[in-house]
Scaffold this active site. Structure first.
Site, PDB file in Angstrom:
ATOM      1  CG  HIS A   1       8.098   9.829 -18.673  1.00 33.02           C
ATOM      2  ND1 HIS A   1       7.034  10.883 -19.200  1.00 33.02           N
ATOM      3  CD2 HIS A   1       9.214  10.296 -19.444  1.00 33.02           C
ATOM      4  CE1 HIS A   1       7.579  11.489 -20.193  1.00 33.02           C
ATOM      5  NE2 HIS A   1       8.892  11.090 -20.379  1.00 33.02           N
TER       6      HIS A   1
ATOM      7  CG  HIS B   1      11.296  15.258 -18.642  1.00 31.20           C
ATOM      8  ND1 HIS B   1      12.378  15.239 -19.716  1.00 31.20           N
ATOM      9  CD2 HIS B   1      10.474  14.257 -19.352  1.00 31.20           C
ATOM     10  CE1 HIS B   1      12.370  14.573 -20.658  1.00 31.20           C
ATOM     11  NE2 HIS B   1      10.967  13.887 -20.567  1.00 31.20           N
TER      12      HIS B   1
ATOM     13  CB  CYS C   1      12.795  15.052 -24.669  1.00 29.97           C
ATOM     14  SG  CYS C   1      11.136  14.585 -24.882  1.00 29.97           S
TER      15      CYS C   1
ATOM     16  CG  ASP D   1       9.982   2.971  -8.267  1.00 35.06           C
ATOM     17  OD1 ASP D   1       9.462   3.439  -9.115  1.00 35.06           O
ATOM     18  OD2 ASP D   1       9.614   2.718  -7.213  1.00 35.06           O
ATOM     19  CG  HIS D   2      10.688   6.622  -6.341  1.00 31.63           C
ATOM     20  ND1 HIS D   2       9.747   5.388  -6.630  1.00 31.63           N
ATOM     21  CD2 HIS D   2      10.094   7.698  -5.895  1.00 31.63           C
ATOM     22  CE1 HIS D   2       8.639   5.987  -6.154  1.00 31.63           C
ATOM     23  NE2 HIS D   2       8.932   7.497  -5.537  1.00 31.63           N
TER      24      HIS D   2
ATOM     25  CG  HIS E   1      14.022  10.210 -19.353  1.00 34.48           C
ATOM     26  ND1 HIS E   1      13.850   9.494 -20.762  1.00 34.48           N
ATOM     27  CD2 HIS E   1      12.967  11.213 -19.409  1.00 34.48           C
ATOM     28  CE1 HIS E   1      13.172   9.823 -21.165  1.00 34.48           C
ATOM     29  NE2 HIS E   1      12.329  10.878 -20.671  1.00 34.48           N
TER      30      HIS E   1
ATOM     31  CD  GLU F   1       9.128   8.414 -22.991  1.00 33.76           C
ATOM     32  OE1 GLU F   1      10.362   8.147 -22.948  1.00 33.76           O
ATOM     33  OE2 GLU F   1       8.628   9.204 -23.854  1.00 33.76           O
TER      34      GLU F   1
END
Lengths: 136, 136, 136, 136, 136, 136
Positions: E42, E40, E34, E80-81, E15, E125
């Site tokens: 998580h 980047h 951020c 996801d991913h 994100h 997070e």
């Protein structure tokens, strides 16, 4: 270059520690409350660790997805929500201590891997007790 | 067949890192805020790992209950809620760094085990810092 | 829309539980081994939780970096590697139980926040014991 | 007396697993959803373990503060909140698998240590998947 | 009798925090690192908590298997991913802060539940930062 | 000033989810593999949380040692290493779901506390599934 990759998995099961060829007194003396004839149970946390060369093309030692599938078939499908003593053939005559469960898991997974890989099994019986077996 | 079994335990204690034979300046330079003369403290998380042959009769390397009792006597009763520098004789002249605490624990537990067993001590001083000692 | 955001932090410190105005016997009876006159210590794990409206422009309740800085100044710099009884003024006359430490942390952080925010302090004294205080 | 001291650290980053010299079909077949051209990401948990003699004067293998600073410079400042493929030069031509990231971290930290020390890198890509590399 | 049952789940994603209608300078000032335009990422740890009456026949508030399936469809398969900004429609115009992701997850799961149930979303997070949203 | 103090504890046990008055088909349809007639088992992680006024003399809500003893007698001695369905009277006619186990624990501990205290029971059946009950 060699690396070790590890995958965590989980199963829960009932078991009882005892030897059929021992008297109740001896089983109680050696296995204490783990020799409850009505069984008790655990959430087993498993770490499967594979050591081998890093493939220079892919950057993988082994595809984690492939390892995850092996663990699912050999361990989770076979042990999860089972009574180890009653329903898992490997423990029909083998006491399901954490040590022996780790050995059984090792023996089920090792033949599924490239023979050049080393394998190590870490098995948590409780959050405070765990055992490691690597085929030695 | 050899396996390693591990037991987690816990104690909390106060300590201070310094050498009596050094100046305050040198102690401050080397040990920083760990050289607080009023002490600070930690929850020490301990993992005691014993490697040996799996007994073919019991399926145990060592009875976890026996290991738990050794840890209680040698470590928890001796260190828990204590000031390591002031109240634990092993640290009267030995700086209680995590490394040295692990060595002391190793030396207290090793003689209590079957001599054929290998022993490894893992000691978390904080959740982010830990040390391993295995008698080498 | 309201949300609660939480930040974990850490400090370690020595302390002793006792009241100066009580006899040794009474302190021992009430506080047991926590009343060690040579102190013991803990790794305190802290969770600071702030509840407020989600800012519709930024998508934040509060900038986590700002909260982290408040915790650093008010708690970590003030308590870390300290002897709470001897070196932290708030505990000069206040018994540093987990409950009281949580209250002190609450009282230090609350004035630093937007008054519309609710605050909750969770403090782990050990991995097995923790306390929550929210100003009620 | 030798001991191993370990320090945990953390960084989060985006990455994508693929080889520029492979077709999309081959990248998809080998790397699956990890080959998302828009990237995905992880919180990487890192354990840096240094093995060496315990300094008999200080009781340290290595000053944890010094090790923490090396990790900050070589890993956290270089990788945290970054896109590994796009912004970290070591991965310009190297697929950022967990194995390869561990190798890169090893190669960055090793020259910063006393040559007599052994180094081991443990890298969690997720709470369930991790890799260990020790320069062999 | 009311109880709350909770299920943990996991997804990882890339994100970037920023507003398209703000200048780069303002985005940098508010979102710092951020706001990396290369993204980047998580490992998001999710806890979905459902509060309702315990069914007196089954002893369940809700069948955990049913809740697990809802989480899989609404969250894991969707996020996801993935790159949240680029590939998840809910964040096309909404900044994917932890707060906003928790709100989106709440809004996706709530309609799938019996309307008499209360829902709370906890989203980590990082291991040190988390947010709770319960529809207020 | 009110605070909540919590104590973690642990027990492991075997259980089976089913109703004696239902057919095998219905039990299988509702409880799936949890209805294994040979039982399965778990490591149950328990958090007992007591809310009350902080005693201004001691700084305690409740003496943690006293709470620990209540948990030992009412829960650990009663449930640990047991088959819940067969050996724990409270589950002779009550399905031992996590929800119902939490209710039983609440009902056993509540009468042992000062009536002015609120009590909340958190019970992890696995590391990913847990339930909270507070007597409402």
């Amino acid at each position: 270059m060699k690396a070790t990759i590890s995958r965590k998995a989980h199963f829960n099961a009932a078991h009882r520690l005892y030897r059929k060829d021992w008297s109740d007194e001896k089983n109680d003396a050696v296995f204490g409350k783990c020799n409850n004839p009505n069984f008790h149970g655990h959430n087993y946390e498993l770490i499967v660790s594979v050591t081998g060369d890093i493939d220079q093309e892919t950057g993988y030692v082994i595809d984690m997805k492939a390892l995850k599938d092996i663990i699912k078939i050999e361990v989770e499908d076979a042990f999860d929500h089972k009574n180890l003593n009653v329903e898992v053939p490997e423990f029909a005559e083998l006491n399901p201590t954490a040590e022996n469960i780790a050995v059984v898991i090792y023996n089920k997974i090792k033949p599924r891997l490239n023979p050049s890989f080393d394998l190590e099994i870490t098995l948590y019986e409780t959050p405070r007790n765990f055992v490691i077996y690597s085929g030695e």
